[in-house]
Motif scaffolding. Sequence first.
Motif, short mmCIF file in Angstrom:
data_model
loop_
_atom_site.label_atom_id
_atom_site.label_comp_id
_atom_site.label_asym_id
_atom_site.label_seq_id
_atom_site.Cartn_x
_atom_site.Cartn_y
_atom_site.Cartn_z
N ARG A 163 0.63 -1.20 0.06
CA ARG A 163 0.10 0.03 0.00
C ARG A 163 0.89 1.29 -0.07
O ARG A 163 0.63 2.25 -0.89
CB ARG A 163 -0.94 0.09 1.12
CG ARG A 163 -2.04 -1.05 1.40
CD ARG A 163 -2.93 -0.86 2.16
NE ARG A 163 -2.59 -0.91 3.64
CZ ARG A 163 -2.39 -1.98 4.32
NH1 ARG A 163 -2.66 -2.98 4.00
NH2 ARG A 163 -1.79 -1.67 5.61
N THR A 166 2.63 1.64 -3.33
CA THR A 166 1.66 1.97 -4.40
C THR A 166 1.47 3.43 -4.39
O THR A 166 1.56 4.40 -5.50
CB THR A 166 0.38 1.36 -4.17
OG1 THR A 166 0.50 -0.12 -4.38
CG2 THR A 166 -0.64 1.75 -5.23
N ALA A 167 1.28 4.06 -3.10
CA ALA A 167 0.93 5.55 -3.01
C ALA A 167 2.36 6.37 -3.35
O ALA A 167 2.36 7.15 -3.99
CB ALA A 167 0.60 5.76 -1.52
N HIS A 170 2.86 6.34 -7.14
CA HIS A 170 1.61 7.07 -7.68
C HIS A 170 1.96 8.65 -7.59
O HIS A 170 2.08 9.20 -8.58
CB HIS A 170 0.35 6.76 -7.22
CG HIS A 170 -0.61 7.63 -7.39
ND1 HIS A 170 -1.40 7.73 -8.50
CD2 HIS A 170 -1.21 8.72 -6.67
CE1 HIS A 170 -2.37 8.62 -8.56
NE2 HIS A 170 -2.23 9.36 -7.58
N THR A 171 2.50 9.10 -6.36
CA THR A 171 2.87 10.18 -6.16
C THR A 171 4.07 10.94 -7.26
O THR A 171 4.10 11.88 -7.82
CB THR A 171 3.21 10.48 -4.76
OG1 THR A 171 2.29 10.28 -3.79
CG2 THR A 171 4.08 11.99 -4.57
N LEU A 225 1.44 11.83 0.36
CA LEU A 225 0.96 10.38 0.42
C LEU A 225 -0.51 10.28 0.94
O LEU A 225 -1.27 9.61 0.56
CB LEU A 225 1.86 9.41 0.96
CG LEU A 225 3.25 9.25 0.46
CD1 LEU A 225 3.85 8.36 1.19
CD2 LEU A 225 3.41 8.89 -1.03
N SER A 228 -3.18 11.76 -1.03
CA SER A 228 -3.56 10.98 -2.02
C SER A 228 -4.76 10.27 -1.80
O SER A 228 -5.52 9.54 -2.64
CB SER A 228 -2.30 10.20 -2.59
OG SER A 228 -2.32 9.19 -1.82
N LEU A 230 -4.52 7.10 -0.74
CA LEU A 230 -4.07 5.85 -0.81
C LEU A 230 -3.67 5.21 0.69
O LEU A 230 -3.47 3.89 0.46
CB LEU A 230 -3.07 5.81 -1.90
CG LEU A 230 -3.56 6.05 -3.27
CD1 LEU A 230 -2.23 6.15 -4.35
CD2 LEU A 230 -4.84 5.18 -4.00
N ILE A 231 -3.27 6.12 1.46
CA ILE A 231 -2.83 5.44 2.53
C ILE A 231 -3.45 6.34 3.86
O ILE A 231 -3.88 7.38 3.60
CB ILE A 231 -1.12 5.30 2.71
CG1 ILE A 231 -0.59 6.59 2.79
CG2 ILE A 231 -0.59 4.32 1.86
CD1 ILE A 231 0.80 6.65 3.20
N THR A 232 -3.17 5.95 4.88
CA THR A 232 -3.86 6.54 6.27
C THR A 232 -2.63 6.64 7.31
O THR A 232 -1.77 6.19 7.12
CB THR A 232 -4.84 5.53 7.06
OG1 THR A 232 -4.13 4.53 7.39
CG2 THR A 232 -5.89 5.46 5.73
N ASP A 235 -1.66 3.46 8.71
CA ASP A 235 -0.51 3.04 7.72
C ASP A 235 0.77 3.45 8.18
O ASP A 235 1.90 2.66 8.29
CB ASP A 235 -0.84 3.00 6.37
CG ASP A 235 -2.11 2.33 5.80
OD1 ASP A 235 -2.37 1.23 6.10
OD2 ASP A 235 -2.75 2.81 5.01
#
Length: 280
Positions: A163, A166-167, A170-171, A225, A228, A230-232, A235
């Motif tokens: 995860r 991936t974030a 993507h960034t 991140l 986005s 995509l994470i918290t 995380d």
Amino acid sequence: MTQQPAPTSSYSTGMLSNGAAHEGDRLKSIQRSVDSFTTNILDGLPMQRSWNCLELGAGAGSIAYWLAARCPGGRVVAVDLDTRHLDAGRATNLEIQEADVTHKDYAPGTFDLIHARYLFCHLPDRDEMITRAAGWLSPGGWLIVEEPYDLPAAHSPFPLVQRILTAYQHTYREHGADMTWARGLPALLARNALTEVAYAGNLGCMGGLEKDRWRPLIHRAAPTLLASGLITETDLTAFDELLKDPAFIDIPQMTISAWGRRPSDTPIPATPQDNVVHSA
């Protein structure tokens, strides 16, 4: 030499700027984990004390300082979009230039060695920039380019890392970076008429306790991140805990270094009339 401030770009402001929070930590982490790999490659070249060198995207300056020490009878020009992490007083033969390399040019045949690390993958016309840099080499000069190559996030054995990576990946794509471009570097150097092309790889380490280089990178990117979606925060907290586990080791990325030499009998092209800087 006095330089005009570099123009504003996505890399002079925001998450990827040298002025962002934790950027110094990120740069130092890179130096700790990659400098010995870089200097081993440079040591393998027939360096001369009189060489003129160009360090593109100089960052915190460790390689520029190393080159200045190795070439005391020459000159090292260290260029970065933001030079706040560079110290011009480290060597008398060191010149620091604050400039956007995509808007800068040098006289053909100026440098015996040009080195760049983690720069070209962020540039929109990266292939063209390789061609330009090759033209700045003196006959017999060397171009050394080192770039990250991201391994697929989904292939990590750790779901949390999947995860986060991936974030992270993507960034960087959103900022125009191509983190798999490095695979084509050897062929690109050869297409630009460089000879003696060679390459090597250095595996990055996430985890492994004191060997980890990714905590500073993820902390540096954390606000973007999170934005986005995509994470918290959970995380990120879990990632910090995971880094404390001695059994946690992953390989998220490798550095590909490629280098080539301009043939000694290559004629130097005519000097362009516009926007040329002479290293004199």
